[in-house]
Motif scaffolding. Structure first.
Motif, mmCIF file in Angstrom:
data_model
loop_
_atom_site.group_PDB
_atom_site.id
_atom_site.type_symbol
_atom_site.label_atom_id
_atom_site.label_comp_id
_atom_site.label_asym_id
_atom_site.label_seq_id
_atom_site.Cartn_x
_atom_site.Cartn_y
_atom_site.Cartn_z
ATOM 1 N N ASP B 99 80.286 78.638 22.263
ATOM 2 C CA ASP B 99 80.690 79.422 21.088
ATOM 3 C C ASP B 99 81.273 78.503 20.006
ATOM 4 O O ASP B 99 82.175 78.937 19.267
ATOM 5 N N SER B 100 80.802 77.287 19.919
ATOM 6 C CA SER B 100 81.266 76.303 18.932
ATOM 7 C C SER B 100 82.750 75.976 19.058
ATOM 8 O O SER B 100 83.359 75.495 18.105
ATOM 9 N N ASP B 101 83.348 76.223 20.211
ATOM 10 C CA ASP B 101 84.773 75.954 20.410
ATOM 11 C C ASP B 101 84.943 74.548 21.002
ATOM 12 O O ASP B 101 84.568 74.303 22.143
ATOM 13 N N PRO B 102 85.522 73.617 20.222
ATOM 14 C CA PRO B 102 85.647 72.233 20.701
ATOM 15 C C PRO B 102 86.480 72.116 21.981
ATOM 16 O O PRO B 102 86.174 71.285 22.839
ATOM 17 N N ALA B 103 87.525 72.947 22.133
ATOM 18 C CA ALA B 103 88.376 72.855 23.331
ATOM 19 C C ALA B 103 87.580 73.247 24.568
ATOM 20 O O ALA B 103 87.660 72.612 25.622
ATOM 21 N N ARG B 104 86.776 74.298 24.410
ATOM 22 C CA ARG B 104 85.955 74.730 25.536
ATOM 23 C C ARG B 104 84.911 73.654 25.862
ATOM 24 O O ARG B 104 84.670 73.336 27.025
ATOM 25 N N GLU B 105 84.317 73.081 24.836
ATOM 26 C CA GLU B 105 83.322 72.027 25.043
ATOM 27 C C GLU B 105 83.925 70.860 25.827
ATOM 28 O O GLU B 105 83.319 70.318 26.751
ATOM 29 N N ARG B 106 85.144 70.516 25.472
ATOM 30 C CA ARG B 106 85.845 69.413 26.130
ATOM 31 C C ARG B 106 86.024 69.711 27.630
ATOM 32 O O ARG B 106 85.766 68.866 28.482
ATOM 33 N N ARG B 107 86.452 70.933 27.902
ATOM 34 C CA ARG B 107 86.660 71.339 29.290
ATOM 35 C C ARG B 107 85.337 71.300 30.067
ATOM 36 O O ARG B 107 85.278 70.839 31.206
ATOM 37 N N TYR B 108 84.260 71.755 29.411
ATOM 38 C CA TYR B 108 82.953 71.713 30.071
ATOM 39 C C TYR B 108 82.554 70.283 30.414
ATOM 40 O O TYR B 108 82.054 70.003 31.497
ATOM 41 N N LEU B 109 82.753 69.370 29.481
ATOM 42 C CA LEU B 109 82.330 67.989 29.714
ATOM 43 C C LEU B 109 83.084 67.418 30.917
ATOM 44 O O LEU B 109 82.504 66.730 31.760
ATOM 45 N N ASP B 110 84.359 67.746 30.983
ATOM 46 C CA ASP B 110 85.180 67.343 32.113
ATOM 47 C C ASP B 110 84.609 67.893 33.429
ATOM 48 O O ASP B 110 84.444 67.163 34.415
#
Lengths: 342, 342
Positions: B99-110
């Protein structure tokens, strides 16, 4: 250099096994302890080796999602909701798109077993119930979504297809329509069967039998919608209303109505089953039966996690019984495509 | 009772290590050997323990897909194509919707690192290029799809956004339009920037400067489309054509045109960027710039597998160099929503 689980446990002031339980996503830990461990893990930059911990705990933190396609709006909404809700609970989704191909579905089920998924959500073709039973028998919780093939095991989260069909037809009857046409899915699929039976039941309650010339039941494809409209509108006594219950055929259905120059709702009232984001912007905006795709996704996740964690359900019953059947309500959204017959 | 790898190797007449290589999805085996091993494995009912073999081979056979949403037609087409192509090659997809949310993207990458994915395809927010670089640095091949944020590492498979915008505007100019409006994405996102620059370049080639009153650049949201149409159509000299380059805003754009009673194409010609399955059925059918979502998915998979297997590319160059940039062509599909100005 890598931070160990021991260090996280010490920083959080808990035992190693408690820290491990929190970090493996177990729900049997108090909220306070969970927060303490998670914040310690974050502060120290702890990164579990999920592959190794998967061998120890027998948890992979992976959930298989076997689904028909992503083009249908209900399916992509469900996929989004399911993935995001599961992620919040520490699970990742292995996506498997079947295109309704039983051979492909079979292969996916095999692969998901290989990956030791912790759970399975499946919109099944109905051809591999033996394998779905094997998955269940292997101790992997299964939620059947939108389709409950005969002989399947596990819980079922189903759309209110019959009820939704009744709402659509009652709405049309209430406006004075009597010649109501039906375009639906095949009888082998739950939604095809249930929407048709709701259509028939609502007509029967008004003392009407469906006219065979106004009923089209067939595959979930675009050409089926096109052909059906051509046939229905060419009937000796064409319908004054159409309940379009075959979502995949809808592109064909709408295209054929435009091609024939049928004026909606002046000449033909139209209700479609399953919401799509562009329906409110059609000319005219389309009246729909919303099958609550978002709720279907949410409830599938909830039921799956309940089984994985072996938690009792809201009614207090332990979930280690036979599969539960959960039905999600449908609702009618009235827009501009329906009006009294002229 | 469980069939062992030794038994499969013996039945196929190959060494255990060859059998292992085939079953772990390595491409460095002849087609004949592969078939022999696979058919022996199937005949005997061999099921590898992928978790354990993941520890040994350091292969998880998992690919992470980080993507903005599944509602946009390009994104769900790409997700379907990517998943099915990867499955054919023995990989499963871990789906992560941001959903274009950078914080969520960061968590996913982790999380994807935790799951030891063998590769990553990402439609990035552009806010976590440091982490994407870390993924690359950990030896995990990365393909950036549709967006190539500054400073990112890995290969990039990009849509022909600028070229597509030029095609749209040239088509409108060729019909005699001069007052051409633009609704596009924000300049921070590749598609927002590149489509605007194509729009400006095509106008410039015809000796026209864009009228500021006819340009709207903003977020990928439905309300932005509605507001923009209201503003553009209220201009002192309203446009005779509209190039709608912001796909997410399109629902709002079309809804506002209907609401205002703007006749397309008599009063306003319309070209939309990115195909959707219902565009051919709109009234009138909508002329589009097709960004070839299917090809974008196919090429992303091809490039990712090439990196994973360390194969040379078609040009013969080894791929262990800096990231490659691959552009997928766009094409114009002319339908009924564009005509000469009246």
């Amino acid at each position: 250099m890598a931070v160990t689980l021991d260090e996280v446990a010490e920083a959080a002031g808990v035992s190693k096994s408690t820290a491990s339980r929190v970090l493996s996503g177990s729900s049997r830990v108090s909220a306070q302890t969970r927060r303490a461990v998670q914040s310690a893990a974050e502060r120290l930059g702890y990164r579990p080796n999920r592959v190794a911990s998967g061998l120890r705990t027998r948890r992979s933190n992976l959930i298989g999602l076997v689904i028909t396609n992503l083009v249908n709006a209900s399916f992509h909404v469900i996929t989004e909701v399911l993935q995001q809700r599961l992620d919040e609970c520490g699970y990742q989704v292995l996506l498997c798109v079947t295109d309704s191909d039983p051979a492909r579905e079979r292969r996916y089920l095999d692969t998901l077993l290989d990956h030791r998924v912790d759970g399975l959500v499946i919109v099944g073709t109905g051809e591999n119930t033996d394998m779905v039973r094997q998955v269940s028998a292997a101790g992997i919780p299964v939620v059947n979504l939108m389709r409950a093939p005969v002989g399947v095991s596990g819980d079922c989260v189903m759309a209110g297809d019959r009820e939704g069909a009744e709402l659509a037809v009652q709405h049309l009857l209430g406006m004075g329509h009597r010649r109501i046409a039906f375009i639906g899915g095949p009888p082998e699929v739950d939604s095809g069967r249930d929407r048709y039976s709701g259509f028939v039941a609502a007509l029967a309650a008004a003392g009407i039998e469906p006219y065979p010339a106004l009923v089209a039941r067939g595959p979930y494809t675009v050409p089926f919608g096109t052909e059906s409209v051509m046939r229905l509108m060419a009937a000796a006594h064409p319908p004054t209303a159409l309940y379009s219950a075959n979502h995949e055929a809808t592109f064909g259905t709408l295209g054929a109505l435009v091609q024939l120059g049928v004026r909606v709702p002046e000449q033909l009232s139209l209700v479609c089953h399953e919401e799509a984001p562009w329906f409110p912007y059609w000319h005219p905006p389309i009246t729909v039966v919303d099958n609550s795709a978002r709720d279907l996704g949410e409830l599938a996740v909830e039921q799956l996690l309940r089984r994985i964690d072996n938690r009792p359900d809201d009614a207090g019953a332990a979930p280690d019984d036979a599969g539960r059947l959960i039905r999600v309500g449908s609702r009618l959204v009235v827009r501009g495509s329906t009006a009294a017959p002229r």
